[in-house]
Design an enzyme around this catalytic site. Structure first.
Site, PDB file in Angstrom:
ATOM      1  N   ARG A 104       0.848  -1.192   0.000  1.00 36.07           N
ATOM      2  CA  ARG A 104       0.000   0.000   0.000  1.00 36.07           C
ATOM      3  C   ARG A 104       0.876   1.231   0.000  1.00 36.07           C
ATOM      4  O   ARG A 104       1.750   1.362   0.845  1.00 36.07           O
ATOM      5  CB  ARG A 104      -0.861   0.062   1.265  1.00 36.07           C
ATOM      6  N   THR A 108      -1.454   7.494  -0.327  1.00 32.56           N
ATOM      7  CA  THR A 108      -2.735   7.355  -1.048  1.00 32.56           C
ATOM      8  C   THR A 108      -3.523   6.130  -0.590  1.00 32.56           C
ATOM      9  O   THR A 108      -4.713   6.036  -0.855  1.00 32.56           O
ATOM     10  CB  THR A 108      -2.482   7.212  -2.557  1.00 32.56           C
ATOM     11  N   ASP A 200       0.376  -3.493  11.729  1.00 33.91           N
ATOM     12  CA  ASP A 200       0.745  -3.925  10.382  1.00 33.91           C
ATOM     13  C   ASP A 200       1.130  -5.407  10.415  1.00 33.91           C
ATOM     14  O   ASP A 200       2.140  -5.793  11.017  1.00 33.91           O
ATOM     15  CB  ASP A 200       1.929  -3.104   9.850  1.00 33.91           C
ATOM     16  N   ASP A 203       4.673  -6.430   9.021  1.00 33.14           N
ATOM     17  CA  ASP A 203       5.765  -6.067   9.934  1.00 33.14           C
ATOM     18  C   ASP A 203       5.791  -6.985  11.157  1.00 33.14           C
ATOM     19  O   ASP A 203       6.858  -7.354  11.646  1.00 33.14           O
ATOM     20  CB  ASP A 203       5.617  -4.607  10.392  1.00 33.14           C
TER      21      ASP A 203
HETATM   22  O1  LIG Z   1      -4.541  -2.490   9.901  1.00 31.79           O
HETATM   23  C1  LIG Z   1      -3.964  -2.853   8.856  1.00 31.79           C
HETATM   24  C2  LIG Z   1      -4.363  -2.436   7.589  1.00 31.79           C
HETATM   25  C3  LIG Z   1      -3.697  -2.877   6.472  1.00 31.79           C
HETATM   26  N1  LIG Z   1      -2.640  -3.728   6.570  1.00 31.79           N
HETATM   27  C4  LIG Z   1      -1.909  -4.156   5.358  1.00 31.79           C
HETATM   28  O2  LIG Z   1      -2.434  -3.508   4.229  1.00 31.79           O
HETATM   29  C5  LIG Z   1      -3.060  -4.407   3.338  1.00 31.79           C
HETATM   30  C6  LIG Z   1      -4.536  -4.247   3.247  1.00 31.79           C
HETATM   31  O3  LIG Z   1      -4.879  -2.933   3.154  1.00 31.79           O
HETATM   32  P1  LIG Z   1      -5.987  -2.438   2.119  1.00 31.79           P
HETATM   33  O4  LIG Z   1      -6.233  -1.011   2.541  1.00 31.79           O
HETATM   34  O5  LIG Z   1      -7.182  -3.312   2.316  1.00 31.79           O
HETATM   35  O6  LIG Z   1      -5.406  -2.523   0.760  1.00 31.79           O
HETATM   36  C7  LIG Z   1      -2.828  -5.793   3.856  1.00 31.79           C
HETATM   37  O7  LIG Z   1      -2.143  -6.480   2.821  1.00 31.79           O
HETATM   38  C8  LIG Z   1      -1.975  -5.636   5.070  1.00 31.79           C
HETATM   39  O8  LIG Z   1      -0.687  -6.088   4.731  1.00 31.79           O
HETATM   40  C9  LIG Z   1      -2.235  -4.155   7.812  1.00 31.79           C
HETATM   41  O9  LIG Z   1      -1.295  -4.943   7.946  1.00 31.79           O
HETATM   42  N2  LIG Z   1      -2.891  -3.705   8.923  1.00 31.79           N
HETATM   43  O1  LIG Z   2       0.165  -4.065   2.446  1.00 32.12           O
HETATM   44  P1  LIG Z   2       1.426  -3.550   3.031  1.00 32.12           P
HETATM   45  O2  LIG Z   2       1.856  -2.266   2.411  1.00 32.12           O
HETATM   46  O3  LIG Z   2       1.355  -3.461   4.527  1.00 32.12           O
HETATM   47  O4  LIG Z   2       2.529  -4.618   2.619  1.00 32.12           O
HETATM   48  P2  LIG Z   2       3.205  -5.765   3.454  1.00 32.12           P
HETATM   49  O5  LIG Z   2       2.239  -6.899   3.524  1.00 32.12           O
HETATM   50  O6  LIG Z   2       4.412  -6.073   2.678  1.00 32.12           O
HETATM   51  O7  LIG Z   2       3.526  -5.244   4.815  1.00 32.12           O
HETATM   52 MG   LIG Z   3       2.463  -4.204   5.777  1.00 28.70          MG
END
Ligand SMILES: O=c1ccn([C@@H]2O[C@H](COP(=O)(O)O)[C@@H](O)[C@H]2O)c(=O)[nH]1
Ligand SMILES: O=P(O)(O)OP(=O)(O)O
Ligand SMILES: [Mg+2]
Length: 209
Positions: A104, A108, A200, A203
Protein backbone atom coordinates in the site's frame (compact mmCIF):
# COMPACT_ATOMS: atom_id res chain seq x y z
CA UNK A 1 -24.21 -10.03 -3.64
CA UNK A 2 -21.43 -12.18 -2.19
CA UNK A 3 -21.62 -13.97 1.14
CA UNK A 4 -19.66 -12.62 4.10
CA UNK A 5 -18.91 -15.43 6.52
CA UNK A 6 -17.63 -14.36 9.93
CA UNK A 7 -16.04 -17.30 11.74
CA UNK A 8 -17.36 -17.65 15.26
CA UNK A 9 -15.39 -20.75 16.26
CA UNK A 10 -14.08 -20.27 19.82
CA UNK A 11 -10.55 -21.45 18.94
CA UNK A 12 -10.35 -18.88 16.13
CA UNK A 13 -11.67 -16.10 18.38
CA UNK A 14 -9.26 -17.05 21.19
CA UNK A 15 -6.23 -17.01 18.89
CA UNK A 16 -7.29 -13.70 17.30
CA UNK A 17 -7.32 -12.25 20.82
CA UNK A 18 -3.63 -13.17 21.13
CA UNK A 19 -2.49 -11.73 17.78
CA UNK A 20 -4.15 -8.43 18.65
CA UNK A 21 -2.00 -7.95 21.78
CA UNK A 22 0.82 -5.45 21.17
CA UNK A 23 3.22 -7.55 23.30
CA UNK A 24 2.81 -10.77 21.27
CA UNK A 25 6.22 -11.19 19.60
CA UNK A 26 6.93 -12.24 15.98
CA UNK A 27 7.54 -15.91 16.77
CA UNK A 28 4.18 -16.38 18.52
CA UNK A 29 2.45 -14.06 16.06
CA UNK A 30 3.60 -16.20 13.11
CA UNK A 31 2.55 -19.43 14.81
CA UNK A 32 -0.88 -18.05 15.66
CA UNK A 33 -1.50 -16.63 12.16
CA UNK A 34 -0.69 -20.05 10.72
CA UNK A 35 -2.97 -21.85 13.20
CA UNK A 36 -5.83 -19.42 12.56
CA UNK A 37 -5.44 -19.88 8.79
CA UNK A 38 -5.59 -23.65 9.26
CA UNK A 39 -8.79 -23.47 11.32
CA UNK A 40 -10.36 -20.97 8.92
CA UNK A 41 -9.44 -23.17 5.96
CA UNK A 42 -11.13 -26.14 7.63
CA UNK A 43 -14.35 -24.13 8.01
CA UNK A 44 -14.13 -22.37 4.63
CA UNK A 45 -13.83 -25.59 2.67
CA UNK A 46 -16.89 -27.23 4.19
CA UNK A 47 -18.90 -26.74 0.97
CA UNK A 48 -16.38 -28.42 -1.34
CA UNK A 49 -18.11 -31.13 -3.33
CA UNK A 50 -17.41 -34.81 -2.75
CA UNK A 51 -17.71 -37.78 -5.06
CA UNK A 52 -17.96 -41.54 -4.45
CA UNK A 53 -14.87 -43.65 -5.17
CA UNK A 54 -14.60 -47.45 -5.07
CA UNK A 55 -11.62 -48.68 -3.04
CA UNK A 56 -10.49 -51.85 -1.30
CA UNK A 57 -9.63 -51.88 2.39
CA UNK A 58 -7.55 -54.77 3.79
CA UNK A 59 -10.95 -56.33 4.61
CA UNK A 60 -13.22 -55.73 1.61
CA UNK A 61 -14.27 -53.50 -1.27
CA UNK A 62 -16.15 -50.35 -0.27
CA UNK A 63 -17.17 -46.88 -1.37
CA UNK A 64 -15.47 -43.82 0.12
CA UNK A 65 -15.75 -40.08 -0.43
CA UNK A 66 -13.14 -38.01 -2.23
CA UNK A 67 -12.96 -34.30 -3.17
CA UNK A 68 -14.72 -33.98 -6.52
CA UNK A 69 -12.15 -33.40 -9.26
CA UNK A 70 -11.74 -29.76 -8.23
CA UNK A 71 -8.19 -28.57 -8.09
CA UNK A 72 -7.40 -25.87 -5.55
CA UNK A 73 -4.90 -23.04 -5.33
CA UNK A 74 -3.89 -20.70 -2.53
CA UNK A 75 -2.79 -17.20 -3.49
CA UNK A 76 -1.29 -15.08 -0.70
CA UNK A 77 -1.03 -11.31 -1.11
CA UNK A 78 2.61 -10.51 -0.20
CA UNK A 79 3.94 -10.07 2.26
CA UNK A 80 1.44 -10.59 5.05
CA UNK A 81 -0.53 -13.28 3.22
CA UNK A 82 2.56 -15.51 3.27
CA UNK A 83 1.91 -16.09 6.97
CA UNK A 84 -1.32 -17.94 6.13
CA UNK A 85 0.07 -20.33 3.50
CA UNK A 86 1.44 -23.06 5.80
CA UNK A 87 -1.84 -23.30 7.67
CA UNK A 88 -3.81 -23.56 4.43
CA UNK A 89 -1.47 -26.22 3.04
CA UNK A 90 -1.74 -28.24 6.26
CA UNK A 91 -5.43 -28.70 5.37
CA UNK A 92 -5.14 -28.90 1.56
CA UNK A 93 -1.60 -30.20 0.88
CA UNK A 94 -2.16 -30.78 -2.84
CA UNK A 95 -3.09 -27.14 -3.51
CA UNK A 96 -0.79 -25.15 -5.77
CA UNK A 97 0.46 -21.78 -4.53
CA UNK A 98 0.53 -18.53 -6.51
CA UNK A 99 1.94 -15.23 -5.26
CA UNK A 100 0.72 -11.69 -5.78
CA UNK A 101 2.96 -8.89 -4.53
CA UNK A 102 1.20 -5.66 -3.57
CA UNK A 103 2.06 -2.98 -1.06
CA UNK A 104 0.00 0.00 0.00
CA UNK A 105 1.27 3.45 -0.87
CA UNK A 106 1.38 4.98 2.62
CA UNK A 107 -0.11 8.31 1.52
CA UNK A 108 -2.73 7.36 -1.05
CA UNK A 109 -3.40 3.88 0.47
CA UNK A 110 -3.64 2.65 -3.12
CA UNK A 111 -2.11 -0.79 -3.87
CA UNK A 112 1.11 -0.94 -5.90
CA UNK A 113 1.74 -4.18 -7.79
CA UNK A 114 5.29 -5.58 -7.80
CA UNK A 115 4.98 -9.34 -8.37
CA UNK A 116 2.65 -11.94 -9.84
CA UNK A 117 3.42 -15.62 -10.31
CA UNK A 118 0.52 -18.02 -10.61
CA UNK A 119 0.16 -21.75 -11.32
CA UNK A 120 -0.16 -22.31 -15.11
CA UNK A 121 -3.60 -23.89 -14.79
CA UNK A 122 -4.85 -21.32 -12.27
CA UNK A 123 -7.93 -20.65 -14.43
CA UNK A 124 -9.02 -24.29 -13.90
CA UNK A 125 -8.66 -24.09 -10.14
CA UNK A 126 -10.80 -22.93 -7.26
CA UNK A 127 -8.65 -20.19 -5.73
CA UNK A 128 -8.41 -19.02 -2.10
CA UNK A 129 -6.83 -15.54 -1.93
CA UNK A 130 -5.41 -14.91 1.54
CA UNK A 131 -4.33 -11.76 3.37
CA UNK A 132 -4.66 -11.38 7.15
CA UNK A 133 -6.04 -7.83 6.84
CA UNK A 134 -8.86 -6.35 4.73
CA UNK A 135 -8.64 -2.62 5.39
CA UNK A 136 -9.71 -0.23 2.58
CA UNK A 137 -10.05 -3.29 0.34
CA UNK A 138 -7.70 -1.80 -2.28
CA UNK A 139 -5.17 -4.66 -2.13
CA UNK A 140 -7.61 -7.54 -2.20
CA UNK A 141 -9.85 -5.97 -4.85
CA UNK A 142 -6.78 -5.45 -7.06
CA UNK A 143 -5.42 -8.97 -6.42
CA UNK A 144 -8.74 -10.56 -7.32
CA UNK A 145 -8.96 -8.43 -10.47
CA UNK A 146 -5.49 -9.69 -11.46
CA UNK A 147 -6.75 -13.27 -11.10
CA UNK A 148 -9.92 -12.57 -13.07
CA UNK A 149 -7.84 -10.97 -15.83
CA UNK A 150 -6.04 -14.32 -16.10
CA UNK A 151 -9.32 -16.18 -16.46
CA UNK A 152 -9.81 -17.42 -12.88
CA UNK A 153 -13.53 -17.85 -12.22
CA UNK A 154 -13.97 -19.47 -8.82
CA UNK A 155 -12.44 -17.22 -6.17
CA UNK A 156 -12.81 -16.97 -2.38
CA UNK A 157 -11.16 -14.32 -0.23
CA UNK A 158 -10.03 -15.17 3.29
CA UNK A 159 -8.80 -12.66 5.87
CA UNK A 160 -8.34 -12.79 9.62
CA UNK A 161 -9.46 -9.23 10.44
CA UNK A 162 -11.66 -7.02 8.27
CA UNK A 163 -12.92 -3.45 8.45
CA UNK A 164 -16.51 -2.78 7.33
CA UNK A 165 -15.13 -0.36 4.71
CA UNK A 166 -13.09 -3.15 3.08
CA UNK A 167 -15.93 -5.65 3.14
CA UNK A 168 -18.22 -3.12 1.43
CA UNK A 169 -15.65 -2.32 -1.25
CA UNK A 170 -15.01 -6.01 -1.93
CA UNK A 171 -18.70 -6.78 -2.23
CA UNK A 172 -19.21 -3.87 -4.63
CA UNK A 173 -16.18 -4.72 -6.79
CA UNK A 174 -16.48 -8.52 -6.72
CA UNK A 175 -20.04 -9.57 -5.86
CA UNK A 176 -19.21 -13.12 -7.00
CA UNK A 177 -16.42 -13.61 -4.42
CA UNK A 178 -17.26 -14.90 -0.95
CA UNK A 179 -15.44 -13.17 1.89
CA UNK A 180 -14.41 -15.33 4.84
CA UNK A 181 -13.52 -13.27 7.89
CA UNK A 182 -12.11 -14.22 11.31
CA UNK A 183 -13.30 -11.02 12.99
CA UNK A 184 -15.15 -7.96 11.74
CA UNK A 185 -13.70 -4.85 13.41
CA UNK A 186 -15.09 -1.39 14.01
CA UNK A 187 -13.56 1.05 11.52
CA UNK A 188 -10.40 2.35 9.81
CA UNK A 189 -8.34 5.14 11.36
CA UNK A 190 -7.03 8.16 9.45
CA UNK A 191 -3.94 6.17 8.38
CA UNK A 192 -5.96 3.29 6.94
CA UNK A 193 -5.27 0.94 9.86
CA UNK A 194 -8.01 -1.28 11.19
CA UNK A 195 -9.35 -0.36 14.67
CA UNK A 196 -8.87 -2.14 17.04
CA UNK A 197 -6.95 -4.37 14.58
CA UNK A 198 -3.43 -5.58 15.28
CA UNK A 199 -1.18 -3.04 13.55
CA UNK A 200 0.74 -3.93 10.38
CA UNK A 201 0.49 -7.68 9.87
CA UNK A 202 3.49 -7.90 7.51
CA UNK A 203 5.76 -6.07 9.93
CA UNK A 204 4.59 -8.21 12.85
CA UNK A 205 5.09 -11.49 10.96
CA UNK A 206 8.54 -10.59 9.67
CA UNK A 207 9.75 -8.40 12.55
CA UNK A 208 10.42 -5.44 10.27
CA UNK A 209 9.32 -2.69 12.64
O1 LIG B 1 -4.54 -2.49 9.90
C1 LIG B 1 -3.96 -2.85 8.86
C2 LIG B 1 -4.36 -2.44 7.59
C3 LIG B 1 -3.70 -2.88 6.47
N1 LIG B 1 -2.64 -3.73 6.57
C4 LIG B 1 -1.91 -4.16 5.36
O2 LIG B 1 -2.43 -3.51 4.23
C5 LIG B 1 -3.06 -4.41 3.34
C6 LIG B 1 -4.54 -4.25 3.25
O3 LIG B 1 -4.88 -2.93 3.15
P1 LIG B 1 -5.99 -2.44 2.12
O4 LIG B 1 -6.23 -1.01 2.54
O5 LIG B 1 -7.18 -3.31 2.32
O6 LIG B 1 -5.41 -2.52 0.76
C7 LIG B 1 -2.83 -5.79 3.86
O7 LIG B 1 -2.14 -6.48 2.82
C8 LIG B 1 -1.98 -5.64 5.07
O8 LIG B 1 -0.69 -6.09 4.73
C9 LIG B 1 -2.24 -4.16 7.81
O9 LIG B 1 -1.29 -4.94 7.95
N2 LIG B 1 -2.89 -3.71 8.92
O1 LIG C 1 0.17 -4.07 2.45
P1 LIG C 1 1.43 -3.55 3.03
O2 LIG C 1 1.86 -2.27 2.41
O3 LIG C 1 1.35 -3.46 4.53
O4 LIG C 1 2.53 -4.62 2.62
P2 LIG C 1 3.20 -5.76 3.45
O5 LIG C 1 2.24 -6.90 3.52
O6 LIG C 1 4.41 -6.07 2.68
O7 LIG C 1 3.53 -5.24 4.82
MG1 LIG D 1 2.46 -4.20 5.78
Amino acid sequence: MSKVIVMDHPLIQHKIGWIRRADTGSKDFRTLISEIAMLMCYEATRDLELTDVEITTPICATTVKELKGKKLAVVPILRAGLGMVDGMLAMIPSAKVGHIGLYRNEETLEPVEYYCKLPKDCDEREVFVVDPMLATGGSSVAAIQMLKDKGVKRIHFMCIIAAPEGVKRMQEAHPDVDVIVGALDDHLNEHGYIVPGLGDAGDRIFGTK
